[in-house]
Structures are given as C-alpha cells and as structure tokens.
Design a protein around this motif. Structure first.
Motif, mmCIF file in Angstrom:
data_model
loop_
_atom_site.group_PDB
_atom_site.id
_atom_site.type_symbol
_atom_site.label_atom_id
_atom_site.label_comp_id
_atom_site.label_asym_id
_atom_site.label_seq_id
_atom_site.Cartn_x
_atom_site.Cartn_y
_atom_site.Cartn_z
ATOM 1 N N ASN A 1 53.968 28.350 21.639
ATOM 2 C CA ASN A 1 54.168 29.624 20.952
ATOM 3 C C ASN A 1 53.168 30.682 21.385
ATOM 4 O OD1 ASN A 1 56.342 29.635 18.687
ATOM 5 N ND2 ASN A 1 55.436 27.591 18.608
ATOM 6 N N MET B 1 51.725 24.761 19.312
ATOM 7 C CA MET B 1 50.881 25.944 19.225
ATOM 8 C C MET B 1 50.703 26.597 20.593
ATOM 9 S SD MET B 1 50.271 26.226 16.019
ATOM 10 C CE MET B 1 48.946 27.427 15.908
ATOM 11 N N SER C 1 54.715 34.182 22.134
ATOM 12 C CA SER C 1 54.268 35.319 21.322
ATOM 13 C C SER C 1 53.568 36.390 22.148
ATOM 14 C CB SER C 1 53.316 34.833 20.221
ATOM 15 O OG SER C 1 52.115 34.310 20.789
ATOM 16 N N THR D 1 54.096 32.303 15.148
ATOM 17 C CA THR D 1 54.280 30.852 15.124
ATOM 18 C C THR D 1 54.874 30.389 13.802
ATOM 19 O OG1 THR D 1 52.371 30.611 16.597
ATOM 20 C CG2 THR D 1 53.113 28.636 15.432
#
Length: 350
Positions: A128, A125, A132, A96
């Motif tokens: 991501n 958040m 991720s 992030t």
C-alpha cells in the motif's frame, strides 16, 4: 520572511476563486481519467475496470481530498519538515485503512470477494505504500500548483499594500497638534519656571525618540511600547496641568516579548483624546502577557468632545496591520455601552 508571506497567503485567495479552483480540479480529474482508462483515443477504446479497480479508485479519491483539504492545510499552517513527513505518513495510513475496509471487508460482505486472500501485515503495508504514493504525489502536486499561483500573485499585492500602509503609518505616527500644544505648554512652564518643565521635556523627548527610531523597526520589545505609553500618559497630565487619571495594570510574564510598534498605543491615545477623565471615572488600561498570549483592554467614559477615528494611526490602519502581522491569531473588539467605550485586543504571540 517566508513565514510572514505564508501567513499572508493564508489570508488571501487572489484571483483563484473557489469556482475556478473547482474547475481546475475537474480538468485535473479528466486528465487522470483519460490516462487511466483510455487505451486508444482514436478508436475510443476504453479500459474496462473490474471490482477492485473501482474500489481502488474510490479510495484514491477519498485519500486525495483528505490529503489536499486537511493534511496540506495543517502542514503549511506552520511549516516544518517534520510536519510534512508526519502528514504524508498520516495520509498513507488513511489510504491503507480505507483500502483494507473497502477491499477486505465491504466487498466480502457485498460480493463475497476479497482482493488479498492471504494477508501478511508487513507485505500489505509495503504494497500500500506503493499504491498510496501516486495518490499523495498527485494531491500534493495540485495543491502546490494552486498554492504557488496564489503566493506569487499575493507577493505583488503585499508589496503594494505594505507601501501604502507604511505611508499612512509614517504620516500619522504622531499628531502634530499634540506636539504643538505640548511645546506651547512646555514654553509656558519654562517661562513661569515650573518645576514640571524638565519632566515634560524629558517625556516629549522619549516620545519623539520612539517615533523617530523605534517605529522604523519591524518589531520592538514590549517594554519599549509600554514605556512609550507611560510617557504619553505623563505628558498628557503635564500638558493639561491636571491629573489625567489612568488606572494602568501590567502583568508581563516576558517584557522582552517582541511586537510591531504602535500595536497597543493607538487604543490608549484614543482613550486620552476622547475620554471624559476624573478621579471617579478613570481610564482603565489592563495589559497581560501570559503563556504567549497578549491581552490588552482599554476602557474609558465617552467625553462630549468631537469624535473621530482612533488617534495615532487610526482604527482601519491598526486593523490592517494586525491582519498582516497576526493573521488568524488576533481579535480586536470595539464596543460602546451607553457612555462607555471599550477596546479589547487579544494576540496569540506563539
């Protein structure tokens, strides 16, 4: 048993060398590139990435190897589920941060472009977390594949190594010449009705009991090893019918701490066997166990008698057993300074 094999895995890399591991990574990235950018392999139609796909790919690679080289290694150094989840969370935060830095800061400076024009912290958040996840999953998957191959390979190696080490260990548990000489000495004591004969029999009995029973265990109490050392020293005194001057210092925070048998005593046996002992040149033995750290020092003056490898199980065997039981958690130093021989052993028992 799992932790024991895991420690052994960390010591050995098997047939998967660094070069082979790099080749596996190269093939892995070719496959990722293929499924990401190739739309139609027959017509060689490639997907053309834009600026933010390139930045995502760079962040992807950086996070991939952060997770692979740092997080996974730390997590499995002493595995538990909390460490695993904490490691995954750290990799997510790294992803992030790198993505924000590259797509909101660097691209703004270089190209006057940002990927998110209106950032809501919570939404960013969560967004991501989705992006991720692929990086972390693929990195973990590759690490586990290589780890599993090495682990399976070494399971067979360690079985053979343990078998060979055990044979050497059992053969050399006690020097037969020591037993024969001691029995002859006890015979003489009994014949001349020496008041030391019963003590000698008792100490030899302790040593034989330790050799027969305690040495078969994977781990014993530290106090048992210390008692064996004390009995060995006393028997040497009686066998030579003179004082074998030994300055034994003990500082044991926990005498019930468990260690493998014959981890300390070979260094003492070596000093008694090869040391030149007198009132002015005592054998110095210092054992400390404090805050989960064992420190064992043995120092003696070198005698004129013939030298060979460490008495008992031998230096090579001792080092091998230390590597098996305490990989990367021990240090054994053997030094010779003029006419002095010094052995220093440190073990992290935590």
């Amino acid at each position: 048993m799992y932790i024991f094999v895991l420690k052994i895995y960390q010591m050995y890399k098997g047939t998967i060398t660094k070069k082979l591991e790099c080749l596996i990574h190269l093939i892995y990235w070719v496959l990722i590139f293929y499924f990401t950018f190739v739309k139609n392999p027959i017509s060689a139609h490639f997907f053309t990435p834009d600026l933010f796909l390139w930045t995502y790919f760079i962040v992807f690679v950086l996070t991939f190897y952060f997770h692979y080289l740092i997080v996974m290694k730390k997590v499995f150094k002493a595995f538990n589920w909390k460490r695993l989840f904490a490691g995954v969370f750290v990799s997510y935060l790294v992803f992030t941060f790198l993505r924000f830095l590259s797509e909101q800061v660097i691209t703004k400076i270089l190209f006057d472009k940002v990927n998110y024009t209106d950032i809501n912290f919570l939404n960013y958040m969560l967004d991501n977390m989705q992006y991720s996840s692929m990086t972390i999953i693929l990195s973990s998957f590759l690490w586990f594949v290589i780890y599993s191959i090495r682990l399976l390979e070494y399971n067979q190696i360690i079985l053979e190594e343990n078998k060979n080490t055990e044979i050497k260990f059992l053969k050399a548990q006690i020097n037969p010449h020591f037993v024969f000489n001691t029995l002859n000495n006890i015979y003489s004591m009994v014949y001349f009705q020496s008041d030391k004969s019963l003590t000698a029999i008792d100490k030899l009995s302790q040593i034989m009991r330790f050799t027969t029973y305690e040495s078969q265990k994977e781990k014993i109490r530290l106090s048992d090893e210390v008692d064996y050392i004390k009995a060995y020293i006393k028997l040497e005194e009686l066998r030579h019918q003179e004082n074998v001057v030994v300055d034994l210092k003990l500082e044991l925070e926990n005498e019930f701490e468990e260690i493998p048998p014959y981890i300390l005593s070979p260094l003492v046996e070596n000093a008694l066997k090869h040391g030149a002992v007198s009132n002015t040149k005592p054998i110095e033995i210092d054992l400390k166990v404090l805050s989960g750290k064992l420190t064992f020092k043995v120092k003696n003056t070198i005698g004129t008698q013939k030298k060979d490898s460490l008495g008992g199980i031998g230096l090579d065997n001792l080092q091998k057993r230390l590597e098996i039981h305490y990989p990367e958690k021990h240090q054994l130093k053997i030094t010779k300074e003029e006419n002095h021989f010094r052995a220093e052993l440190e073990i992290d028992l935590k």
